[in-house]
Write a protein that holds these residues in place. Structure first.
Motif, short mmCIF file in Angstrom:
data_model
loop_
_atom_site.label_atom_id
_atom_site.label_comp_id
_atom_site.label_asym_id
_atom_site.label_seq_id
_atom_site.Cartn_x
_atom_site.Cartn_y
_atom_site.Cartn_z
N UNK A 17 5.55 4.85 6.71
CA UNK A 17 6.08 5.39 5.46
C UNK A 17 6.55 4.31 4.48
N UNK A 18 7.11 3.23 4.98
CA UNK A 18 7.63 2.19 4.10
C UNK A 18 6.58 1.22 3.60
N UNK A 19 5.34 1.33 4.07
CA UNK A 19 4.29 0.40 3.68
C UNK A 19 3.87 0.63 2.23
N UNK A 20 3.81 -0.47 1.45
CA UNK A 20 3.33 -0.38 0.08
C UNK A 20 2.70 -1.70 -0.32
N UNK A 21 1.39 -1.65 -0.53
CA UNK A 21 0.67 -2.86 -0.96
C UNK A 21 0.51 -2.90 -2.47
N UNK A 22 0.85 -1.80 -3.13
CA UNK A 22 0.73 -1.75 -4.58
C UNK A 22 -0.58 -1.14 -5.07
N UNK A 23 -1.46 -0.78 -4.15
CA UNK A 23 -2.72 -0.10 -4.51
C UNK A 23 -2.64 1.30 -3.90
N UNK A 24 -2.51 2.29 -4.74
CA UNK A 24 -2.26 3.65 -4.28
C UNK A 24 -3.28 4.13 -3.25
#
Length: 172
Positions: A17-24
């Motif tokens: 859930x906390x993963x975010x690479x910045x590409x939706x």
């Protein structure tokens, strides 16, 4: 891979859930679709985890093939004249924004090369389909080469990858 991270197959216990690479699209894939692809045997997903268990990066890996004619002549002269060659496809690769600059992307490519080299089915090369010029530059830095007919698709012979891995491990 830097010692503070481990790479393992994605499992139910991983907190994504906390993963975010910045590409939706890449974030959505890990959050919602990766487990479905694993269950359906479409692709495998491997995650890099920090010591606290946080998913810091991931890649997908699947079997594929490509036409021998896509390779440059200097590459094909040493190969049998099969119509297609077996390969491993790194379909997606993403690093959480909080963990950029730690060489996790390169470490995941090395992990894929090791898995491919150790696989029972023979795999001649790793293949990637780069999404943009920055991704092409990243893969070219890792010695991937462009296919003749598809400039945004690149390949890295497993033999080349394993020589680079061995050279890196031989350094003091």
């Amino acid at each position: 891979m830097p010692g503070e991270f481990t790479v393992e197959p994605l499992g139910a216990g991983h907190n994504r859930k906390g993963f975010s690479c910045g590409v939706a699209a890449l974030d959505r894939y890990l959050h919602e679709l990766a487990s479905q692809d694993i269950r359906r045997r479409i692709s495998n997903c491997f995650v890099a985890c920090a010591a606290d268990g946080a998913v810091t990066a991931y890649y997908t890996f699947a079997a594929t093939s490509f036409p021998l004619s896509d390779l440059p002549p200097d590459e094909t002269k040493r190969l049998p004249r099969y119509g297609v060659l077996p390969a491993g496809l790194i379909g997606r690769l993403a690093v959480d924004q909080r963990f950029r600059g730690r060489r996790l992307g390169s470490a995941l490519v090395i992990d894929a090369a090791r898995r491919a080299a150790g696989a029972d089915p023979a795999i001649f090369a790793l293949i990637v389909d780069a999404k943009d010029a920055a991704a092409v530059a990243f893969y070219e830095h890792l010695e991937f080469r462009r296919f003749l007919s598809r400039p945004m698709s690149l390949y890295l012979p497993i033999a080349t990858a394993m020589k680079a891995v061995q050279a890196a491990s031989d350094r003091p």
